[in-house]
Design an enzyme around this catalytic site. Sequence first.
Site, PDB file in Angstrom:
ATOM      1  N   CYS A  16       0.803  -1.223   0.000  1.00 11.71           N
ATOM      2  CA  CYS A  16       0.000   0.000   0.000  1.00 11.71           C
ATOM      3  C   CYS A  16       0.835   1.272   0.000  1.00 11.71           C
ATOM      4  O   CYS A  16       0.290   2.376  -0.036  1.00 11.71           O
ATOM      5  CB  CYS A  16      -0.944  -0.017   1.195  1.00 11.71           C
ATOM      6  SG  CYS A  16      -1.921  -1.532   1.282  1.00 11.71           S
TER       7      CYS A  16
ATOM      8  N   HIS B  49      -2.301   8.309   6.075  1.00  9.05           N
ATOM      9  CA  HIS B  49      -2.550   6.958   5.559  1.00  9.05           C
ATOM     10  C   HIS B  49      -3.904   6.473   6.069  1.00  9.05           C
ATOM     11  O   HIS B  49      -4.717   5.984   5.289  1.00  9.05           O
ATOM     12  CB  HIS B  49      -1.434   6.027   6.014  1.00  9.05           C
ATOM     13  CG  HIS B  49      -1.513   4.657   5.435  1.00  9.05           C
ATOM     14  ND1 HIS B  49      -1.551   4.420   4.076  1.00  9.05           N
ATOM     15  CD2 HIS B  49      -1.559   3.429   6.029  1.00  9.05           C
ATOM     16  CE1 HIS B  49      -1.614   3.121   3.856  1.00  9.05           C
ATOM     17  NE2 HIS B  49      -1.624   2.493   5.016  1.00  9.05           N
TER      18      HIS B  49
ATOM     19  N   GLU C 222       0.152   5.568  13.441  1.00  8.37           N
ATOM     20  CA  GLU C 222       0.528   6.694  12.589  1.00  8.37           C
ATOM     21  C   GLU C 222       0.460   8.009  13.360  1.00  8.37           C
ATOM     22  O   GLU C 222       1.376   8.842  13.281  1.00  8.37           O
ATOM     23  CB  GLU C 222      -0.377   6.763  11.358  1.00  8.37           C
ATOM     24  CG  GLU C 222      -0.036   7.919  10.433  1.00  8.37           C
ATOM     25  CD  GLU C 222      -0.929   8.008   9.206  1.00  8.37           C
ATOM     26  OE1 GLU C 222      -0.585   8.786   8.289  1.00  8.37           O
ATOM     27  OE2 GLU C 222      -1.967   7.315   9.161  1.00  8.37           O
TER      28      GLU C 222
ATOM     29  N   LYS D 100      -9.343   7.860   2.621  1.00  8.98           N
ATOM     30  CA  LYS D 100      -9.889   6.499   2.595  1.00  8.98           C
ATOM     31  C   LYS D 100     -11.243   6.374   3.276  1.00  8.98           C
ATOM     32  O   LYS D 100     -11.929   5.364   3.094  1.00  8.98           O
ATOM     33  CB  LYS D 100      -8.895   5.531   3.238  1.00  8.98           C
ATOM     34  CG  LYS D 100      -7.579   5.385   2.484  1.00  8.98           C
ATOM     35  CD  LYS D 100      -6.640   4.419   3.177  1.00  8.98           C
ATOM     36  CE  LYS D 100      -5.301   4.303   2.478  1.00  8.98           C
ATOM     37  NZ  LYS D 100      -4.457   5.514   2.654  1.00  8.98           N
TER      38      LYS D 100
ATOM     39  N   HIS E  92      -9.690   1.740   0.890  1.00 10.39           N
ATOM     40  CA  HIS E  92      -8.242   1.616   0.771  1.00 10.39           C
ATOM     41  C   HIS E  92      -7.904   1.016  -0.589  1.00 10.39           C
ATOM     42  O   HIS E  92      -8.133  -0.175  -0.825  1.00 10.39           O
ATOM     43  CB  HIS E  92      -7.713   0.727   1.896  1.00 10.39           C
ATOM     44  CG  HIS E  92      -6.232   0.718   2.013  1.00 10.39           C
ATOM     45  ND1 HIS E  92      -5.396   1.335   1.099  1.00 10.39           N
ATOM     46  CD2 HIS E  92      -5.401   0.162   2.947  1.00 10.39           C
ATOM     47  CE1 HIS E  92      -4.147   1.163   1.457  1.00 10.39           C
ATOM     48  NE2 HIS E  92      -4.110   0.452   2.581  1.00 10.39           N
TER      49      HIS E  92
ATOM     50  N   PHE F  58       2.124  -3.367   3.975  1.00  9.69           N
ATOM     51  CA  PHE F  58       2.534  -4.642   4.554  1.00  9.69           C
ATOM     52  C   PHE F  58       4.016  -4.867   4.238  1.00  9.69           C
ATOM     53  O   PHE F  58       4.480  -4.571   3.139  1.00  9.69           O
ATOM     54  CB  PHE F  58       1.720  -5.791   3.966  1.00  9.69           C
ATOM     55  CG  PHE F  58       0.342  -5.954   4.555  1.00  9.69           C
ATOM     56  CD1 PHE F  58      -0.147  -5.098   5.517  1.00  9.69           C
ATOM     57  CD2 PHE F  58      -0.475  -7.010   4.136  1.00  9.69           C
ATOM     58  CE1 PHE F  58      -1.414  -5.260   6.060  1.00  9.69           C
ATOM     59  CE2 PHE F  58      -1.753  -7.191   4.670  1.00  9.69           C
ATOM     60  CZ  PHE F  58      -2.219  -6.315   5.636  1.00  9.69           C
TER      61      PHE F  58
END
Length: 511
Positions: A262, A402, A413, A433, A438, A497
């Site tokens: 991502c 994010h 975050e 998002k 996402h 990830f």
Amino acid sequence: MATTSCCIRTGMVYTSLEAPMQKTQGTVVARQCTMVSFQGLKAGTVESVSAICSSALRSASLSKLAATTCAFSSVSSPAGARAAVATVSTPKRETDPKKRVVITGMGLVSVFGNDVDIFYEKLLEGTSGISLIDRFDASKFPTKFAGQIRGFSGEGYIDGKNDRRLDDSLRYALVSGKRALENAGLGGDNLNKIDKQRVGVLVGTGMGGLTVFSDGVQALVEKGYKRITPFFIPYAITNMGSALLAIDLGLMGPNYSISTACATSNYCFYAAANHIRRGEADVMVAGGTEAAIIPVGLGGFVACRALSQRNDNPQTASRPWDKDREGFVMGEGAGVLVMESLEHALNRGAPILAEYLGGAVTCDAYHMTDPRSDGLGVSSCIEKSLADAGVSPEEINYINAHATSTVVGDLAEVNAIKLVFKNTSDIKMNGTKSMTGHCLGAAGGLEAIATIKAIETGWLHPTINQFNIEEQVTFDTVPNVKKQHKVNIAISNSFGFGGHNSCIVIAPYNA
């Protein structure tokens, strides 16, 4: 004589003597990296000098600096060093028009359509693009909704035969890339007026051609290898989006893809800008694409226990920083920017939408899917991006976060951001998002476009579904309703990830 260097980020002091290099722990006073040179220093005074260095830099208000130089001449003792005067230099941004990178075009494919202005209008309205999946039967899945694109057409951008057989991730890449070039004034014959050998493409994807891959496996299992399409491998591999765009348009510059889950799009922007800065390209078409809303894609994220299961009210499922969040919502699409050197853009009279000041990428080196609890990977990434941009933390007043709506990720975050930005009162931070879902490898591309539109319009889109925000979130998250806000300098975060962290710094263009 000795030369001693003190890195304030790590607190390590390095001294170069006739004897082997020594290394000792110093005092950490700021997150910026600083070099301190001592001339005429006797051996054996490293620890004392470290303390002196820390004291001098503390008094210089390092929180407002990206780089500081303290020059101490003819120092023969710690006492003499204390009496020396520190000279301080402020952050310096790139001034060479060959190395300054500007954004001249934007193109996208999204749940709100393929038009950048309509996309941002929908975001400003607080419209949710999340709905029940109808592309396939999702009734047996615990999550039955996503930010699914409907009615997409490649007409005018992809020939009919390819439009029917290409994986959607490739279709999205081609359309968004060509629309971005049109937006940059490089559509049609205009593209032939520039040196195509100096135009590169770097469009990445987290999952690749997942539909083509899934169909190929199914054909193998059910009918044997002879029924696998010859396009199986070419359309499944991650580099083909960049390759096909270059093949269609004759773009012969740097061409490849990056796949960092991502964080993919921001990694591509960062790499593309560096190609321009190094003089390897005049123009780079960069971004990300993704099309993973198919049974195996949905099932895979369900197996990871990453998705929200709010099937009774899908439009409120993506709720960054809300106490009742319980997973992210899948999305899809593509977001592509045209990035070019300022010199090249000015020479051709290009529309300049914003300036890319810098970026950075780091790795948590911690876990496949979970972020570091101490926030070190993310905070260091943000710090490095600011250093690359020549920007101090106090200059940032907008963060496109994010913010995936996951229980652990959202606060990780926020906590990392707070390590960098000591005063959050002037910073607005929103989560795209919450409306798009996402979009995985394409997320950073779409969010970069949202960031540029915020700069352009002076309006920030809301973070919707803000019902009960976590106490740790001390930022203004633009809850539920858009806000007018003049963006000074913005950052956009993307993480993936594998512990992949990325941050880019974007600002209004100032000649």
